[in-house]
Design a protein around this motif. Structure first.
Motif, mmCIF file in Angstrom:
data_model
loop_
_atom_site.group_PDB
_atom_site.id
_atom_site.type_symbol
_atom_site.label_atom_id
_atom_site.label_comp_id
_atom_site.label_asym_id
_atom_site.label_seq_id
_atom_site.Cartn_x
_atom_site.Cartn_y
_atom_site.Cartn_z
ATOM 1 N N GLY A 71 1.293 -1.125 0.553
ATOM 2 C CA GLY A 71 -0.106 -0.090 0.241
ATOM 3 C C GLY A 71 0.431 1.281 0.367
ATOM 4 N N PHE A 72 1.960 1.393 -0.225
ATOM 5 C CA PHE A 72 2.768 2.554 0.315
ATOM 6 C C PHE A 72 4.164 2.255 -0.478
ATOM 7 C CE2 PHE A 72 -0.158 3.018 3.483
ATOM 8 C CZ PHE A 72 -0.383 4.122 3.929
ATOM 9 N N THR A 73 4.404 3.376 -0.666
ATOM 10 C CA THR A 73 5.722 3.190 -1.601
ATOM 11 C C THR A 73 6.337 4.600 -1.595
ATOM 12 O OG1 THR A 73 5.352 1.729 -3.777
ATOM 13 C CG2 THR A 73 7.175 2.840 -3.897
ATOM 14 N N TRP A 74 7.846 4.526 -1.059
ATOM 15 C CA TRP A 74 8.598 5.676 -0.925
ATOM 16 C C TRP A 74 10.135 6.135 -1.068
ATOM 17 C CZ3 TRP A 74 7.515 2.419 2.932
ATOM 18 C CH2 TRP A 74 8.669 2.491 4.256
ATOM 19 N N GLU A 75 10.423 6.874 -1.610
ATOM 20 C CA GLU A 75 11.754 7.138 -1.970
ATOM 21 C C GLU A 75 12.513 7.610 -0.249
ATOM 22 O OE1 GLU A 75 14.588 9.490 -4.902
ATOM 23 O OE2 GLU A 75 12.786 9.349 -5.587
ATOM 24 N N ILE A 76 14.017 6.698 -0.681
ATOM 25 C CA ILE A 76 14.609 7.062 0.392
ATOM 26 C C ILE A 76 15.780 7.987 0.578
ATOM 27 C CG2 ILE A 76 13.611 5.013 1.936
ATOM 28 C CD1 ILE A 76 15.993 3.669 1.823
ATOM 29 N N GLY A 77 16.129 8.258 -1.011
ATOM 30 C CA GLY A 77 17.469 8.301 -1.406
ATOM 31 C C GLY A 77 18.128 8.379 -2.345
ATOM 32 N N SER A 78 19.398 9.119 -2.861
ATOM 33 C CA SER A 78 19.711 8.862 -4.178
ATOM 34 C C SER A 78 20.955 9.000 -3.961
ATOM 35 C CB SER A 78 18.814 9.700 -5.305
ATOM 36 O OG SER A 78 18.862 10.994 -4.803
ATOM 37 N N THR A 79 22.035 8.295 -4.644
ATOM 38 C CA THR A 79 23.159 8.767 -5.012
ATOM 39 C C THR A 79 23.470 8.572 -6.351
ATOM 40 O OG1 THR A 79 25.215 8.530 -3.789
ATOM 41 C CG2 THR A 79 23.688 5.964 -4.344
ATOM 42 N N ASP A 80 24.719 9.476 -6.432
ATOM 43 C CA ASP A 80 25.661 8.307 -7.803
ATOM 44 C C ASP A 80 26.641 7.545 -7.529
ATOM 45 O OD1 ASP A 80 27.668 10.303 -6.593
ATOM 46 O OD2 ASP A 80 27.820 11.756 -8.317
ATOM 47 N N ASP A 81 27.234 6.847 -6.403
ATOM 48 C CA ASP A 81 28.290 6.364 -5.628
ATOM 49 C C ASP A 81 27.604 5.135 -5.651
ATOM 50 O OD1 ASP A 81 30.015 4.833 -4.707
ATOM 51 O OD2 ASP A 81 31.047 6.696 -3.484
ATOM 52 N N LEU A 82 27.977 4.302 -6.759
ATOM 53 C CA LEU A 82 27.141 2.688 -6.988
ATOM 54 C C LEU A 82 28.514 1.779 -5.635
ATOM 55 C CD1 LEU A 82 25.850 0.576 -8.829
ATOM 56 C CD2 LEU A 82 27.994 -0.371 -9.263
ATOM 57 N N GLY A 83 28.964 1.755 -4.782
ATOM 58 C CA GLY A 83 29.579 1.263 -3.694
ATOM 59 C C GLY A 83 28.934 1.540 -2.873
ATOM 60 N N LEU A 84 28.763 2.921 -2.873
ATOM 61 C CA LEU A 84 28.295 3.689 -1.034
ATOM 62 C C LEU A 84 26.462 3.104 -1.586
ATOM 63 C CD1 LEU A 84 28.487 5.222 1.126
ATOM 64 C CD2 LEU A 84 27.593 7.318 -0.224
ATOM 65 N N LEU A 85 25.559 3.520 -2.192
ATOM 66 C CA LEU A 85 24.489 2.493 -2.847
ATOM 67 C C LEU A 85 24.263 1.444 -2.213
ATOM 68 C CD1 LEU A 85 21.804 2.315 -4.365
ATOM 69 C CD2 LEU A 85 23.575 1.352 -6.332
ATOM 70 N N VAL A 86 25.396 -0.452 -2.979
ATOM 71 C CA VAL A 86 25.206 -1.208 -2.313
ATOM 72 C C VAL A 86 25.395 -1.116 -1.052
ATOM 73 C CG1 VAL A 86 26.119 -2.652 -5.125
ATOM 74 C CG2 VAL A 86 27.762 -1.808 -2.958
ATOM 75 N N GLU A 87 26.447 -0.933 0.057
ATOM 76 C CA GLU A 87 26.681 -0.799 1.174
ATOM 77 C C GLU A 87 25.473 0.118 2.044
ATOM 78 O OE1 GLU A 87 29.836 1.990 2.359
ATOM 79 O OE2 GLU A 87 31.136 0.475 1.611
ATOM 80 N N ALA A 88 24.212 1.152 1.726
ATOM 81 C CA ALA A 88 23.786 1.012 1.644
ATOM 82 C C ALA A 88 22.350 -0.036 1.839
ATOM 83 C CB ALA A 88 22.930 2.340 1.512
ATOM 84 N N VAL A 89 22.360 -0.338 0.598
ATOM 85 C CA VAL A 89 21.096 -1.544 0.866
ATOM 86 C C VAL A 89 21.738 -2.481 1.134
ATOM 87 C CG1 VAL A 89 19.694 -3.191 -1.272
ATOM 88 C CG2 VAL A 89 20.610 -1.094 -1.763
ATOM 89 N N ALA A 90 22.715 -3.007 1.712
ATOM 90 C CA ALA A 90 23.098 -3.997 2.332
ATOM 91 C C ALA A 90 22.593 -3.877 3.688
ATOM 92 C CB ALA A 90 25.203 -4.173 2.313
ATOM 93 N N ALA A 91 23.378 -2.923 3.984
ATOM 94 C CA ALA A 91 22.701 -2.370 5.935
ATOM 95 C C ALA A 91 21.274 -2.395 6.303
ATOM 96 C CB ALA A 91 23.843 -0.675 5.682
ATOM 97 N N TRP A 92 20.728 -2.091 4.824
ATOM 98 C CA TRP A 92 19.205 -2.128 4.893
ATOM 99 C C TRP A 92 18.534 -3.388 5.439
ATOM 100 C CZ3 TRP A 92 15.599 1.798 4.746
ATOM 101 C CH2 TRP A 92 13.832 2.031 4.826
ATOM 102 N N ARG A 93 19.092 -4.199 4.684
ATOM 103 C CA ARG A 93 18.878 -5.393 5.053
ATOM 104 C C ARG A 93 19.274 -6.099 6.369
ATOM 105 N NH1 ARG A 93 21.073 -9.721 1.804
ATOM 106 N NH2 ARG A 93 18.982 -10.720 2.397
ATOM 107 N N GLU A 94 20.202 -6.064 6.249
ATOM 108 C CA GLU A 94 21.015 -6.321 7.736
ATOM 109 C C GLU A 94 19.816 -4.956 8.909
ATOM 110 O OE1 GLU A 94 24.873 -5.259 7.481
ATOM 111 O OE2 GLU A 94 24.887 -7.113 6.477
ATOM 112 N N GLY A 95 19.021 -4.586 8.530
ATOM 113 C CA GLY A 95 18.288 -3.840 10.071
ATOM 114 C C GLY A 95 19.130 -2.840 10.362
ATOM 115 N N MET A 96 20.073 -2.022 9.685
ATOM 116 C CA MET A 96 20.369 -1.249 10.912
ATOM 117 C C MET A 96 19.929 -0.392 10.731
ATOM 118 S SD MET A 96 23.622 1.321 9.386
ATOM 119 C CE MET A 96 25.050 -0.003 9.851
ATOM 120 N N PRO A 97 19.359 0.185 12.153
ATOM 121 C CA PRO A 97 18.343 1.542 12.446
ATOM 122 C C PRO A 97 18.545 2.673 11.736
ATOM 123 C CG PRO A 97 19.501 0.190 15.005
ATOM 124 C CD PRO A 97 20.485 -0.069 13.295
#
Length: 135
Positions: A71-97
């Motif tokens: 029922g909901f979709t929201w953008e949580i950010g954007s970056t031009d750095d692919l390495g930083l992007l994958v680190e953020a996705v991994a941290a999100w998946r791991e449940g980082m607060p």
């Protein structure tokens, strides 16, 4: 990919698409992003916090990160750095607060709804927003 996108994303083109490029960057950085082996350009990753999707912008080099829950979709950010992007996705998946995510990844914009989701109260926030709306 069209010519315009190739100019913005030569690394993606060389890797065979966004999916392979993200997998390569994640391996290089020692991250687990949970990306399916067949992912190419449409990136959607299942996490305990909903689905995370990544799509490249067409007007400039920018990877947009979006979260989807029923029922909901929201953008949580954007970056031009692919390495930083994958680190953020991994941290999100791991449940980082969320506060740690915002502190570590300054491109992330976790608004009030994301905080309500973390505390388990998104419905009350949604009702509050609806009831206080001018509409």
């Amino acid at each position: 990919m069209d010519t315009h996108r190739q100019d913005l994303y030569p690394d993606l083109t060389a890797s065979g698409g966004l999916g392979p490029a993200m997998k390569e960057a994640a391996t290089w950085r020692g991250c687990d992003i949970g990306l399916s082996p067949w992912a190419t350009d449409v990136i959607r990753i299942e996490t305990a916090r909903g689905y995370v999707s990544v799509d490249p912008a067409t007007e400039e080099r920018l990877f947009r990160v979006t979260v989807h829950i029923p029922g909901f979709t929201w953008e949580i950010g954007s970056t031009d750095d692919l390495g930083l992007l994958v680190e953020a996705v991994a941290a999100w998946r791991e449940g980082m607060p969320f506060e740690e995510l915002e502190a570590k990844f300054d491109f992330m914009e976790l608004e009030e709804f994301a905080r309500a989701l973390e505390t388990g109260e998104p419905t009350s926030l949604q009702w509050s927003d609806l009831l206080s709306s001018d509409f």
